[in-house]
Scaffold this motif. Structure first.
Motif, PDB file in Angstrom:
ATOM      1  N   ALA A 130      -9.975   2.104   2.549  1.00 52.38           N
ATOM      2  CA  ALA A 130      -8.697   2.245   1.845  1.00 52.38           C
ATOM      3  C   ALA A 130      -8.527   1.141   0.800  1.00 52.38           C
ATOM      4  O   ALA A 130      -8.071   1.401  -0.322  1.00 52.38           O
ATOM      5  CB  ALA A 130      -7.534   2.228   2.840  1.00 52.38           C
ATOM      6  N   LEU A 131      -8.898  -0.079   1.151  1.00 50.36           N
ATOM      7  CA  LEU A 131      -8.801  -1.177   0.188  1.00 50.36           C
ATOM      8  C   LEU A 131      -9.736  -0.950  -0.995  1.00 50.36           C
ATOM      9  O   LEU A 131      -9.370  -1.198  -2.147  1.00 50.36           O
ATOM     10  CB  LEU A 131      -9.118  -2.508   0.864  1.00 50.36           C
ATOM     11  N   ASN A 132     -10.938  -0.473  -0.722  1.00 52.56           N
ATOM     12  CA  ASN A 132     -11.895  -0.242  -1.805  1.00 52.56           C
ATOM     13  C   ASN A 132     -11.545   0.975  -2.642  1.00 52.56           C
ATOM     14  O   ASN A 132     -12.011   1.097  -3.769  1.00 52.56           O
ATOM     15  CB  ASN A 132     -13.317  -0.141  -1.251  1.00 52.56           C
ATOM     16  N   GLY A 133     -10.721   1.854  -2.118  1.00 56.65           N
ATOM     17  CA  GLY A 133     -10.282   3.019  -2.872  1.00 56.65           C
ATOM     18  C   GLY A 133      -9.002   2.781  -3.657  1.00 56.65           C
ATOM     19  O   GLY A 133      -8.502   3.685  -4.323  1.00 56.65           O
ATOM     20  N   SER A 134      -8.477   1.566  -3.580  1.00 55.69           N
ATOM     21  CA  SER A 134      -7.221   1.237  -4.259  1.00 55.69           C
ATOM     22  C   SER A 134      -7.478   0.685  -5.657  1.00 55.69           C
ATOM     23  O   SER A 134      -8.565   0.208  -5.958  1.00 55.69           O
ATOM     24  CB  SER A 134      -6.448   0.196  -3.450  1.00 55.69           C
ATOM     25  N   HIS A 135      -6.446   0.740  -6.467  1.00 56.55           N
ATOM     26  CA  HIS A 135      -6.496   0.169  -7.817  1.00 56.55           C
ATOM     27  C   HIS A 135      -5.749  -1.161  -7.798  1.00 56.55           C
ATOM     28  O   HIS A 135      -4.736  -1.314  -7.108  1.00 56.55           O
ATOM     29  CB  HIS A 135      -5.854   1.125  -8.826  1.00 56.55           C
ATOM     30  N   TYR A 136      -6.254  -2.103  -8.568  1.00 57.60           N
ATOM     31  CA  TYR A 136      -5.674  -3.432  -8.615  1.00 57.60           C
ATOM     32  C   TYR A 136      -5.438  -3.866 -10.052  1.00 57.60           C
ATOM     33  O   TYR A 136      -6.121  -3.413 -10.971  1.00 57.60           O
ATOM     34  CB  TYR A 136      -6.592  -4.443  -7.910  1.00 57.60           C
ATOM     35  N   THR A 137      -4.488  -4.770 -10.190  1.00 58.90           N
ATOM     36  CA  THR A 137      -4.195  -5.361 -11.486  1.00 58.90           C
ATOM     37  C   THR A 137      -4.666  -6.814 -11.466  1.00 58.90           C
ATOM     38  O   THR A 137      -5.332  -7.245 -10.507  1.00 58.90           O
ATOM     39  CB  THR A 137      -2.676  -5.309 -11.796  1.00 58.90           C
ATOM     40  N   LYS A 138      -4.268  -7.569 -12.454  1.00 57.69           N
ATOM     41  CA  LYS A 138      -4.615  -8.993 -12.484  1.00 57.69           C
ATOM     42  C   LYS A 138      -4.013  -9.757 -11.303  1.00 57.69           C
ATOM     43  O   LYS A 138      -4.453 -10.848 -10.978  1.00 57.69           O
ATOM     44  CB  LYS A 138      -4.160  -9.621 -13.805  1.00 57.69           C
ATOM     45  N   ASN A 139      -3.047  -9.166 -10.636  1.00 54.46           N
ATOM     46  CA  ASN A 139      -2.419  -9.751  -9.454  1.00 54.46           C
ATOM     47  C   ASN A 139      -3.135  -9.274  -8.185  1.00 54.46           C
ATOM     48  O   ASN A 139      -2.527  -9.108  -7.139  1.00 54.46           O
ATOM     49  CB  ASN A 139      -0.929  -9.363  -9.436  1.00 54.46           C
ATOM     50  N   TYR A 140      -4.428  -9.048  -8.275  1.00 52.06           N
ATOM     51  CA  TYR A 140      -5.205  -8.417  -7.201  1.00 52.06           C
ATOM     52  C   TYR A 140      -5.152  -9.157  -5.873  1.00 52.06           C
ATOM     53  O   TYR A 140      -5.147  -8.530  -4.824  1.00 52.06           O
ATOM     54  CB  TYR A 140      -6.656  -8.189  -7.640  1.00 52.06           C
ATOM     55  N   LYS A 141      -5.076 -10.484  -5.876  1.00 46.52           N
ATOM     56  CA  LYS A 141      -5.058 -11.220  -4.606  1.00 46.52           C
ATOM     57  C   LYS A 141      -3.839 -10.842  -3.763  1.00 46.52           C
ATOM     58  O   LYS A 141      -3.969 -10.551  -2.575  1.00 46.52           O
ATOM     59  CB  LYS A 141      -5.080 -12.732  -4.853  1.00 46.52           C
ATOM     60  N   ASN A 142      -2.686 -10.841  -4.378  1.00 45.50           N
ATOM     61  CA  ASN A 142      -1.465 -10.463  -3.657  1.00 45.50           C
ATOM     62  C   ASN A 142      -1.467  -8.980  -3.308  1.00 45.50           C
ATOM     63  O   ASN A 142      -0.977  -8.585  -2.243  1.00 45.50           O
ATOM     64  CB  ASN A 142      -0.226 -10.818  -4.478  1.00 45.50           C
ATOM     65  N   GLU A 143      -2.000  -8.164  -4.199  1.00 39.85           N
ATOM     66  CA  GLU A 143      -2.053  -6.720  -3.947  1.00 39.85           C
ATOM     67  C   GLU A 143      -2.975  -6.407  -2.773  1.00 39.85           C
ATOM     68  O   GLU A 143      -2.647  -5.580  -1.922  1.00 39.85           O
ATOM     69  CB  GLU A 143      -2.522  -5.986  -5.204  1.00 39.85           C
ATOM     70  N   ILE A 144      -4.124  -7.065  -2.715  1.00 40.79           N
ATOM     71  CA  ILE A 144      -5.056  -6.866  -1.594  1.00 40.79           C
ATOM     72  C   ILE A 144      -4.382  -7.285  -0.295  1.00 40.79           C
ATOM     73  O   ILE A 144      -4.441  -6.567   0.710  1.00 40.79           O
ATOM     74  CB  ILE A 144      -6.376  -7.636  -1.803  1.00 40.79           C
ATOM     75  N   LYS A 145      -3.739  -8.432  -0.301  1.00 43.96           N
ATOM     76  CA  LYS A 145      -3.065  -8.937   0.906  1.00 43.96           C
ATOM     77  C   LYS A 145      -2.004  -7.945   1.392  1.00 43.96           C
ATOM     78  O   LYS A 145      -1.942  -7.623   2.583  1.00 43.96           O
ATOM     79  CB  LYS A 145      -2.428 -10.294   0.606  1.00 43.96           C
ATOM     80  N   ALA A 146      -1.179  -7.446   0.479  1.00 44.44           N
ATOM     81  CA  ALA A 146      -0.120  -6.504   0.848  1.00 44.44           C
ATOM     82  C   ALA A 146      -0.701  -5.183   1.336  1.00 44.44           C
ATOM     83  O   ALA A 146      -0.245  -4.615   2.337  1.00 44.44           O
ATOM     84  CB  ALA A 146       0.812  -6.267  -0.340  1.00 44.44           C
ATOM     85  N   LYS A 147      -1.722  -4.685   0.652  1.00 46.11           N
ATOM     86  CA  LYS A 147      -2.327  -3.407   1.050  1.00 46.11           C
ATOM     87  C   LYS A 147      -3.073  -3.558   2.366  1.00 46.11           C
ATOM     88  O   LYS A 147      -3.058  -2.649   3.199  1.00 46.11           O
ATOM     89  CB  LYS A 147      -3.245  -2.883  -0.053  1.00 46.11           C
ATOM     90  N   TYR A 148      -3.739  -4.695   2.564  1.00 45.24           N
ATOM     91  CA  TYR A 148      -4.431  -4.939   3.836  1.00 45.24           C
ATOM     92  C   TYR A 148      -3.428  -4.839   4.975  1.00 45.24           C
ATOM     93  O   TYR A 148      -3.661  -4.150   5.970  1.00 45.24           O
ATOM     94  CB  TYR A 148      -5.111  -6.310   3.834  1.00 45.24           C
ATOM     95  N   LYS A 149      -2.299  -5.521   4.840  1.00 46.32           N
ATOM     96  CA  LYS A 149      -1.272  -5.516   5.893  1.00 46.32           C
ATOM     97  C   LYS A 149      -0.777  -4.094   6.144  1.00 46.32           C
ATOM     98  O   LYS A 149      -0.664  -3.656   7.294  1.00 46.32           O
ATOM     99  CB  LYS A 149      -0.117  -6.428   5.499  1.00 46.32           C
ATOM    100  N   LYS A 150      -0.500  -3.369   5.084  1.00 45.69           N
ATOM    101  CA  LYS A 150       0.003  -1.997   5.210  1.00 45.69           C
ATOM    102  C   LYS A 150      -1.019  -1.095   5.895  1.00 45.69           C
ATOM    103  O   LYS A 150      -0.704  -0.381   6.853  1.00 45.69           O
ATOM    104  CB  LYS A 150       0.335  -1.441   3.820  1.00 45.69           C
ATOM    105  N   PHE A 151      -2.261  -1.121   5.411  1.00 46.33           N
ATOM    106  CA  PHE A 151      -3.296  -0.249   5.979  1.00 46.33           C
ATOM    107  C   PHE A 151      -3.608  -0.633   7.421  1.00 46.33           C
ATOM    108  O   PHE A 151      -3.786   0.221   8.282  1.00 46.33           O
ATOM    109  CB  PHE A 151      -4.569  -0.288   5.141  1.00 46.33           C
ATOM    110  N   TYR A 152      -3.687  -1.934   7.706  1.00 50.62           N
ATOM    111  CA  TYR A 152      -3.968  -2.385   9.063  1.00 50.62           C
ATOM    112  C   TYR A 152      -2.889  -1.894  10.028  1.00 50.62           C
ATOM    113  O   TYR A 152      -3.190  -1.365  11.095  1.00 50.62           O
ATOM    114  CB  TYR A 152      -4.101  -3.909   9.120  1.00 50.62           C
ATOM    115  N   GLN A 153      -1.623  -2.055   9.651  1.00 48.98           N
ATOM    116  CA  GLN A 153      -0.531  -1.599  10.522  1.00 48.98           C
ATOM    117  C   GLN A 153      -0.595  -0.098  10.743  1.00 48.98           C
ATOM    118  O   GLN A 153      -0.348   0.387  11.847  1.00 48.98           O
ATOM    119  CB  GLN A 153       0.822  -1.988   9.922  1.00 48.98           C
ATOM    120  N   GLU A 154      -0.945   0.629   9.706  1.00 46.04           N
ATOM    121  CA  GLU A 154      -1.040   2.090   9.812  1.00 46.04           C
ATOM    122  C   GLU A 154      -2.121   2.499  10.806  1.00 46.04           C
ATOM    123  O   GLU A 154      -1.902   3.319  11.692  1.00 46.04           O
ATOM    124  CB  GLU A 154      -1.347   2.667   8.430  1.00 46.04           C
TER     125      GLU A 154
END
Length: 186
Positions: A130-154
């Motif tokens: 899921a993380l590798n299938g996501s799109h990121y912007t220049k704010n990728y570090k925070n985006e990865i952290k937020a998406k990791y938390k969301k996907f992990y909880q799911e």
């Protein structure tokens, strides 16, 4: 875990878990990007202290961590990131209280905990995908952290569902059904 609820079909469970692990490793996880093999646990795995007033005779902990590499940018606002997840069953936190388990039920309990590890690796693969299938912007570090938390909880909900439906391994029929489900995880 109430020991009175344990079922005495240890031999069947051992074979089911062994087959489950072979199928899972050969099919589901051999194709994943997660480099670690799924470990097979035994009583020596459980090295953590048993917490006071716990309602469970055993608990298996799994640690997840991730790293990433920037593979490039496609547009000025789109950053291509490759995420790698590391999955580590944590022996020093996992515990098993032998005083609450009859010897004839020990293998059955360990087999149930092995199911948690297999599910944990499945969760890791799904989160990584899921993380590798996501799109990121220049704010990728925070985006990865937020998406990791969301996907992990799911995906972590699967661990809770496993325990609820099997009554922590005590419901024989439900455990057999889950052993089949675990074999099909992909």
């Amino acid at each position: 875990m109430d020991i009175k609820l344990f079922f005495p079909f240890v031999s069947l469970l051992k074979r089911s878990v062994f087959i489950l692990l072979l199928l899972a490793q050969a099919h589901s996880f051999a194709q994943s990007n997660i480099s670690k093999d799924i470990p097979v646990i035994d009583i020596s795995f459980f090295k953590g202290p048993v917490p006071n007033n716990t309602s469970f005779a055993s608990m298996t902990y799994i640690d997840y961590s991730y790293g990433f590499n920037i593979e490039g940018t496609r547009r000025s606002k789109d950053v291509k990131v490759k995420v790698a997840l590391t999955i580590s069953p944590n022996s020093s936190r996992s515990y098993l209280d032998k005083s609450r388990i009859k010897n004839e039920n020990l293998d059955q309990l360990i087999a149930h905990e092995q199911g948690h590890i297999v599910i944990g690796f499945f969760i890791g693969k799904k989160v990584q995908d899921a993380l590798n299938g996501s799109h990121y912007t220049k704010n990728y570090k925070n985006e990865i952290k937020a998406k990791y938390k969301k996907f992990y909880q799911e995906f972590e909900k699967l661990q809770h569902q496993y325990d609820e439906e099997t009554n922590h391994g005590a419901d024989k029929e439900a455990q057999i059904k889950w052993n089949r489900k675990i074999q099909l995880l992909d």
